[in-house]
Write an enzyme that holds these catalytic residues in place. Structure first.
Site, mmCIF file in Angstrom:
data_model
loop_
_atom_site.group_PDB
_atom_site.id
_atom_site.type_symbol
_atom_site.label_atom_id
_atom_site.label_comp_id
_atom_site.label_asym_id
_atom_site.label_seq_id
_atom_site.Cartn_x
_atom_site.Cartn_y
_atom_site.Cartn_z
ATOM 1 N N ASP A 113 83.701 7.051 -3.001
ATOM 2 C CA ASP A 113 85.020 7.629 -2.767
ATOM 3 C C ASP A 113 85.884 6.688 -1.934
ATOM 4 O O ASP A 113 85.657 6.537 -0.728
ATOM 5 C CB ASP A 113 84.843 8.966 -2.047
ATOM 6 C CG ASP A 113 86.143 9.673 -1.757
ATOM 7 O OD1 ASP A 113 87.167 9.314 -2.362
ATOM 8 O OD2 ASP A 113 86.132 10.583 -0.911
ATOM 9 N N ASP B 155 92.592 6.306 -5.347
ATOM 10 C CA ASP B 155 91.495 7.140 -4.877
ATOM 11 C C ASP B 155 90.485 7.433 -5.986
ATOM 12 O O ASP B 155 90.735 8.247 -6.876
ATOM 13 C CB ASP B 155 92.079 8.447 -4.328
ATOM 14 C CG ASP B 155 91.026 9.351 -3.708
ATOM 15 O OD1 ASP B 155 89.853 8.936 -3.600
ATOM 16 O OD2 ASP B 155 91.376 10.485 -3.331
#
Length: 384
Positions: free
Chosen positions: A91, A270
């Site tokens: 992430d 992201d």
């Protein structure tokens, strides 16, 4: 974007050694659980949870940045079936590592545990941690220092969270990976500790201070310490990181066809987000020119929009002066329900705390993306 990968008996996966004659380490990764039901329709409950979790992650990262750095991060004004081994979600929108601890008793069944007692390099830091998410999910436990190994690359004295409690949102049925590995900057770390890749760079464990992702339904890959030239073509286009927190860069425009709907906006690249997400007013502006588009917040859930399935729009994002198209396949998340002629769009809205747009999987599946920690920039190239 959420991914899992296999591991051997290490804190984090040891899967693939560096390829011969290559200067990087390539790790095959698999796409996280789909937001679609078995019949191809959108799993609305899962989509709601995802939007809420992204919103909460951004708020939490902003709070950590302000706590760690002493000032606000906001950059724009308010808008008007096989045996599993350890796996993590990579992430770039967060910066900490957590895994379920061996003594975790809540919602940890089905996950592989991190047993600190069996690691000779593990040291308790006597610090608790709690990570809360907007969908009500949370992770809590204790912080440890340990040698963290990923694909043969060892980060020494890395801070890792050993979770003694997972909420329902992190149960194996809702969260297939065992834990999470944040790849953002230290300034948004809840632990205020260097993320693992930064540790690998500082300890000279990788040849180059870059990592890259190819994201696809099949054949996805994370590359550490270099690039995999087989996965992209043409030159990279780079955008400078504007603030070292998230991988935050300027998005020149977001366009429908030849029309720029949004111009000169801040964005966060992201890998932990599926959609492209903006504030409500900006997203409403995007959908305004799409005939038949609807804000489905009341019918499907907050932040969800639909478009006619027969009229999926042509969308593109521009970075560093170059436009990158988003395929209709990745924009279309699927029919809102069985037999519906309305499909859920890959652009949604949430309260993203005035940091700009969150650019996730809907866009990233269309490009090869490099995160350059040495030059603090993000680059995009066409997929090979």
């Amino acid at each position: 974007m959420r991914f899992t990968l296999s591991a051997s008996l290490a804190v984090l996966p040891v899967l693939a050694a560096a390829l011969p004659h290559e200067t990087h380490t390539s790790i095959p990764i698999s796409k996280r659980s789909s937001l679609r039901n078995a019949d191809g329709t959108v799993d609305v409950k899962a989509l709601r949870r995802h939007l809420a979790a992204v919103e909460s992650k951004i708020h939490r990262g902003n709070a950590a940045y302000e706590r760690n750095r002493g000032h606000s991060l906001s950059v724009v004004p308010p808008a008007t079936s096989r045996k599993r081994e350890e796996g993590v979600d990579f992430d770039t929108g967060s910066s900490d590592i957590f895994l379920p601890a061996a003594d975790c008793k809540t919602n940890c069944d089905g996950h592989v545990m991190y047993d600190t007692s069996k690691s000779s390099s593990s040291k308790p830091l006597d610090k608790p941690f709690t990570l809360k998410y907007g969908d009500g999910s949370n992770v809590s436990g204790k912080q440890f220092s340990d040698s963290v190994i990923i694909s043969g690359l060892a980060g020494e004295n890395q801070v890792i969270g050993a979770a003694t409690e997972y909420s329902e949102g992190f149960s194996s049925k809702n969260f297939p990976p065992d834990g999470l590995m944040g790849m953002g900057y230290q300034s948004i770390s809840e632990f205020d500790s260097p993320p693992l890749f930064q540790t690998l760079v500082e300890q000279k464990k990788v040849k180059e201070p870059v990592f890259a992702f190819k994201m696809a339904k099949e054949g996805s890959e994370l590359t550490l310490g270099g690039l995999n030239s087989k996965l992209y073509k043409d030159d990279f286009t780079y955008a400078a990181v504007t603030k070292q927190a998230y991988w935050m860069v300027k998005m020149d425009s977001l366009s429908l066809g030849d029309k720029a709907v949004v111009e000169s906006a801040s964005s966060i690249i992201d890998t932990g987000t599926t959609l492209i997400i903006g504030e409500h007013d900006d997203v409403a502006k995007f959908y305004k020119d799409i005939e038949g588009a609807k804000d489905a917040s009341d019918s499907l859930g907050p932040g969800i929009w639909t478009v006619p399935c027969k009229s999926i729009p042509e969308l593109s994002l521009t970075f560093g002066g170059k436009s990158f198209p988003v395929s209709k396949e990745t924009f279309n998340l699927g029919p809102a329900q069985e037999g519906s002629d309305e499909c859920v769009g890959g652009v949604g809205h949430a309260d993203v705390a005035r940091v700009g747009w969150i650019v996730g999987d809907v866009f990233l599946q269309n490009v090869y993306t490099v995160f350059d920690l040495g030059k603090n920039q993000v680059g995009f190239a066409s997929l090979a």
